[in-house]
Write a protein that holds these residues in place. Structure first.
Motif, PDB file in Angstrom:
ATOM      1  N   LEU A 172     -10.585-104.008 104.105  1.00  0.00           N
ATOM      2  CA  LEU A 172      -9.680-103.986 105.244  1.00  0.00           C
ATOM      3  C   LEU A 172      -9.287-102.554 105.544  1.00  0.00           C
ATOM      4  N   PHE A 173      -8.692-102.343 106.716  1.00  0.00           N
ATOM      5  CA  PHE A 173      -8.162-101.028 107.058  1.00  0.00           C
ATOM      6  C   PHE A 173      -6.817-100.833 106.355  1.00  0.00           C
ATOM      7  N   ASP A 174      -6.616 -99.674 105.772  1.00  0.00           N
ATOM      8  CA  ASP A 174      -5.362 -99.352 105.081  1.00  0.00           C
ATOM      9  C   ASP A 174      -4.299 -99.052 106.132  1.00  0.00           C
ATOM     10  N   ASP A 175      -3.344 -99.988 106.312  1.00  0.00           N
ATOM     11  CA  ASP A 175      -2.351 -99.786 107.364  1.00  0.00           C
ATOM     12  C   ASP A 175      -1.272 -98.781 106.973  1.00  0.00           C
ATOM     13  N   GLY A 176      -1.367 -98.216 105.771  1.00  0.00           N
ATOM     14  CA  GLY A 176      -0.473 -97.128 105.391  1.00  0.00           C
ATOM     15  C   GLY A 176      -0.966 -95.782 105.869  1.00  0.00           C
ATOM     16  N   LEU A 177      -2.207 -95.762 106.352  1.00  0.00           N
ATOM     17  CA  LEU A 177      -2.807 -94.528 106.878  1.00  0.00           C
ATOM     18  C   LEU A 177      -2.815 -94.598 108.398  1.00  0.00           C
ATOM     19  N   LYS A 178      -2.130 -93.692 109.054  1.00  0.00           N
ATOM     20  CA  LYS A 178      -2.123 -93.663 110.510  1.00  0.00           C
ATOM     21  C   LYS A 178      -3.346 -92.919 111.048  1.00  0.00           C
ATOM     22  N   TYR A 179      -3.901 -92.038 110.223  1.00  0.00           N
ATOM     23  CA  TYR A 179      -5.127 -91.314 110.568  1.00  0.00           C
ATOM     24  C   TYR A 179      -6.055 -91.345 109.356  1.00  0.00           C
ATOM     25  N   GLY A 180      -7.340 -91.401 109.618  1.00  0.00           N
ATOM     26  CA  GLY A 180      -8.310 -91.397 108.531  1.00  0.00           C
ATOM     27  C   GLY A 180      -8.592 -92.764 107.938  1.00  0.00           C
ATOM     28  N   GLU A 181      -7.912 -93.803 108.454  1.00  0.00           N
ATOM     29  CA  GLU A 181      -8.129 -95.147 107.921  1.00  0.00           C
ATOM     30  C   GLU A 181      -9.560 -95.625 108.148  1.00  0.00           C
ATOM     31  N   ASP A 182     -10.180 -95.155 109.234  1.00  0.00           N
ATOM     32  CA  ASP A 182     -11.557 -95.545 109.524  1.00  0.00           C
ATOM     33  C   ASP A 182     -12.537 -94.928 108.529  1.00  0.00           C
ATOM     34  N   LEU A 183     -12.226 -93.702 108.056  1.00  0.00           N
ATOM     35  CA  LEU A 183     -13.073 -93.051 107.057  1.00  0.00           C
ATOM     36  C   LEU A 183     -13.087 -93.863 105.768  1.00  0.00           C
ATOM     37  N   VAL A 184     -11.919 -94.271 105.298  1.00  0.00           N
ATOM     38  CA  VAL A 184     -11.822 -95.038 104.057  1.00  0.00           C
ATOM     39  C   VAL A 184     -12.515 -96.390 104.223  1.00  0.00           C
ATOM     40  N   PHE A 185     -12.294 -97.055 105.347  1.00  0.00           N
ATOM     41  CA  PHE A 185     -12.919 -98.358 105.610  1.00  0.00           C
ATOM     42  C   PHE A 185     -14.440 -98.245 105.555  1.00  0.00           C
ATOM     43  N   ASN A 186     -14.983 -97.266 106.270  1.00  0.00           N
ATOM     44  CA  ASN A 186     -16.436 -97.107 106.300  1.00  0.00           C
ATOM     45  C   ASN A 186     -16.993 -96.741 104.935  1.00  0.00           C
ATOM     46  N   MET A 187     -16.269 -95.915 104.188  1.00  0.00           N
ATOM     47  CA  MET A 187     -16.764 -95.529 102.875  1.00  0.00           C
ATOM     48  C   MET A 187     -16.801 -96.728 101.932  1.00  0.00           C
ATOM     49  N   GLU A 188     -15.754 -97.566 101.982  1.00  0.00           N
ATOM     50  CA  GLU A 188     -15.752 -98.767 101.141  1.00  0.00           C
ATOM     51  C   GLU A 188     -16.923 -99.676 101.499  1.00  0.00           C
ATOM     52  N   TYR A 189     -17.213 -99.777 102.774  1.00  0.00           N
ATOM     53  CA  TYR A 189     -18.319-100.635 103.207  1.00  0.00           C
ATOM     54  C   TYR A 189     -19.666-100.049 102.787  1.00  0.00           C
ATOM     55  N   ILE A 190     -19.871 -98.784 103.074  1.00  0.00           N
ATOM     56  CA  ILE A 190     -21.183 -98.162 102.826  1.00  0.00           C
ATOM     57  C   ILE A 190     -21.523 -98.129 101.340  1.00  0.00           C
ATOM     58  N   LEU A 191     -20.524 -98.023 100.486  1.00  0.00           N
ATOM     59  CA  LEU A 191     -20.782 -98.026  99.049  1.00  0.00           C
ATOM     60  C   LEU A 191     -21.260 -99.392  98.555  1.00  0.00           C
ATOM     61  N   ASN A 192     -21.299-100.380  99.453  1.00  0.00           N
ATOM     62  CA  ASN A 192     -21.798-101.706  99.109  1.00  0.00           C
ATOM     63  C   ASN A 192     -23.091-102.061  99.843  1.00  0.00           C
ATOM     64  N   ILE A 193     -23.744-101.058 100.439  1.00  0.00           N
ATOM     65  CA  ILE A 193     -25.010-101.296 101.126  1.00  0.00           C
ATOM     66  C   ILE A 193     -26.049-100.290 100.646  1.00  0.00           C
ATOM     67  N   ASP A 194     -27.288-100.487 101.064  1.00  0.00           N
ATOM     68  CA  ASP A 194     -28.319 -99.519 100.668  1.00  0.00           C
ATOM     69  C   ASP A 194     -29.128 -98.991 101.852  1.00  0.00           C
ATOM     70  N   LYS A 195     -28.874 -99.539 103.072  1.00  0.00           N
ATOM     71  CA  LYS A 195     -29.688 -99.108 104.203  1.00  0.00           C
ATOM     72  C   LYS A 195     -28.918 -99.248 105.509  1.00  0.00           C
ATOM     73  N   ALA A 196     -28.998 -98.219 106.346  1.00  0.00           N
ATOM     74  CA  ALA A 196     -28.350 -98.233 107.658  1.00  0.00           C
ATOM     75  C   ALA A 196     -29.325 -97.706 108.693  1.00  0.00           C
ATOM     76  N   ILE A 197     -29.018 -97.994 109.960  1.00  0.00           N
ATOM     77  CA  ILE A 197     -29.887 -97.539 111.048  1.00  0.00           C
ATOM     78  C   ILE A 197     -29.053 -96.959 112.182  1.00  0.00           C
ATOM     79  N   LEU A 198     -29.517 -95.858 112.718  1.00  0.00           N
ATOM     80  CA  LEU A 198     -28.940 -95.280 113.933  1.00  0.00           C
ATOM     81  C   LEU A 198     -29.917 -95.579 115.063  1.00  0.00           C
ATOM     82  N   LYS A 199     -29.521 -96.448 115.972  1.00  0.00           N
ATOM     83  CA  LYS A 199     -30.389 -96.838 117.077  1.00  0.00           C
ATOM     84  C   LYS A 199     -30.519 -95.688 118.076  1.00  0.00           C
ATOM     85  N   CYS A 200     -31.695 -95.549 118.638  1.00  0.00           N
ATOM     86  CA  CYS A 200     -31.923 -94.446 119.578  1.00  0.00           C
ATOM     87  C   CYS A 200     -31.240 -94.705 120.920  1.00  0.00           C
ATOM     88  N   ASP A 201     -30.831 -95.953 121.156  1.00  0.00           N
ATOM     89  CA  ASP A 201     -30.150 -96.284 122.406  1.00  0.00           C
ATOM     90  C   ASP A 201     -28.719 -95.732 122.404  1.00  0.00           C
TER      91      ASP A 201
END
Length: 316
Positions: A172-201
């Motif tokens: 979840l997003f840390d509601d105690g962080l007014k800024y940077g909460e998206d960084l923590v959220f994405n890092m928690e998610y990415i540490l549980n995956i092994d592959k991502a894609i950046l679409k050219c569109d």
């Protein structure tokens, strides 16, 4: 391919932009979605706009919360999501008709799908990311891409996630962080995956607003802005030991960005004890890699913040 996408939209006083955003969603070529409109205590006509879409299209659902911030609004959406995939859209932005289609295709063999964006200014449009083919990342590569400014970065709105991972790992997003909460959220998610894609569109349209709260820096917003340093510290703590370069990069961000916050906190006579502790610890981690100029600037900010504030503002 007809798996449902949950689109979470936090809304706070967006009457000028909201209808364009919601219309862009309704025009999607990929029709299998639900839109969770989370009204964060709006006092303008945002509620009425939302209700009109809910009445016309049963894929739109409206929720209200007392003004509590974007993180709590997004978390409501996550908890109420019924889709296989989850994505976020800011209510002042809009998406191209093929946005969902492109993002869902990216999740056919990856666990994170990312799109390019157009930066929409009052007088021009700037496309961010121009490639002829998609770009694949392993875990380390996408972490590096999130940490550094560019196309991927830490925004939640140019990404689509697997709901199963979010639910299983209770991310979840840390509601105690007014800024940077998206960084923590994405890092928690990415540490549980092994592959991502950046679409050219390039399918997400990010609207730059001159009155955006995220661009304001004054006494009223400063305490919230400083939580960005706490988010960076949390991200360092999340990273495994073998991410030494990434940790160095983040510690240096604390030193450079935190010193500016420290100077401003001192100017406004606001409490800075906790920030000072984080800054000095980060400095011990990276000081041997800093240039003499970087060391002098940091120490001036810490030891003589008022003088540094005067020098900095006089030179502008």
């Amino acid at each position: 391919m007809n798996d449902k996408v949950t689109i979470v939209i936090p809304i706070h006083n967006l009457e000028v932009f909201l209808r364009r955003c919601l219309e862009s969603i309704r025009r999607q070529t990929y029709p299998y979605f639900e839109v969770l409109l989370v009204d964060d205590g709006s006092i303008d006509s945002s509620k009425e706009i939302c209700k009109s879409f809910v009445e016309e299209d049963d894929r739109f659902k409206y929720f209200y919360q007392k003004n509590s911030g974007v993180s709590k609004a997004r978390n409501i959406g996550i908890k109420k999501a019924n889709g296989k995939y989850i994505t976020f859209i800011d209510g002042d932005d809009f998406i191209s008709p093929n946005h969902l289609q492109v993002m869902v295709e990216g999740l056919e063999d990856c666990q994170l799908s990312i799109t390019g964006r157009n930066d929409i200014y009052e007088d021009n449009i700037r496309q961010v990311f121009k490639e002829d083919s998609d770009v694949y990342f392993d875990q380390k590569q996408v972490i590096d891409a999130v940490l550094k400014p560019g196309v991927v970065y830490s925004f939640p709105w140019n990404k689509m996630y697997l709901a199963e991972i979010i639910r299983e790992k209770q991310i979840l997003f840390d509601d105690g962080l007014k800024y940077g909460e998206d960084l923590v959220f994405n890092m928690e998610y990415i540490l549980n995956i092994d592959k991502a894609i950046l679409k050219c569109d390039t399918t997400y349209n990010y609207v730059y607003r001159s009155d955006s709260v995220s661009r304001l820096m004054n006494r009223g917003t400063l305490k919230s802005r400083v939580t960005d340093i706490l988010a960076i510290k949390q991200t360092i703590d999340l990273l495994p030991q073998n991410f030494e370069d990434e940790k160095y990069f983040l510690y240096k961000r604390i030193v450079v960005e935190g010193a500016r916050y420290y100077r401003l906190l001192d100017f406004y006579n606001l409490e800075k004890k906790d920030l000072r502790r984080h800054l000095l610890f980060a400095y011990t981690k990276v000081s041997k890699y800093l240039t003499l100029k970087e060391k002098i600037i940091f120490l001036l900010n810490i030891k003589a913040p008022k003088l540094t504030f005067y020098i900095t503002n006089k030179s502008k």
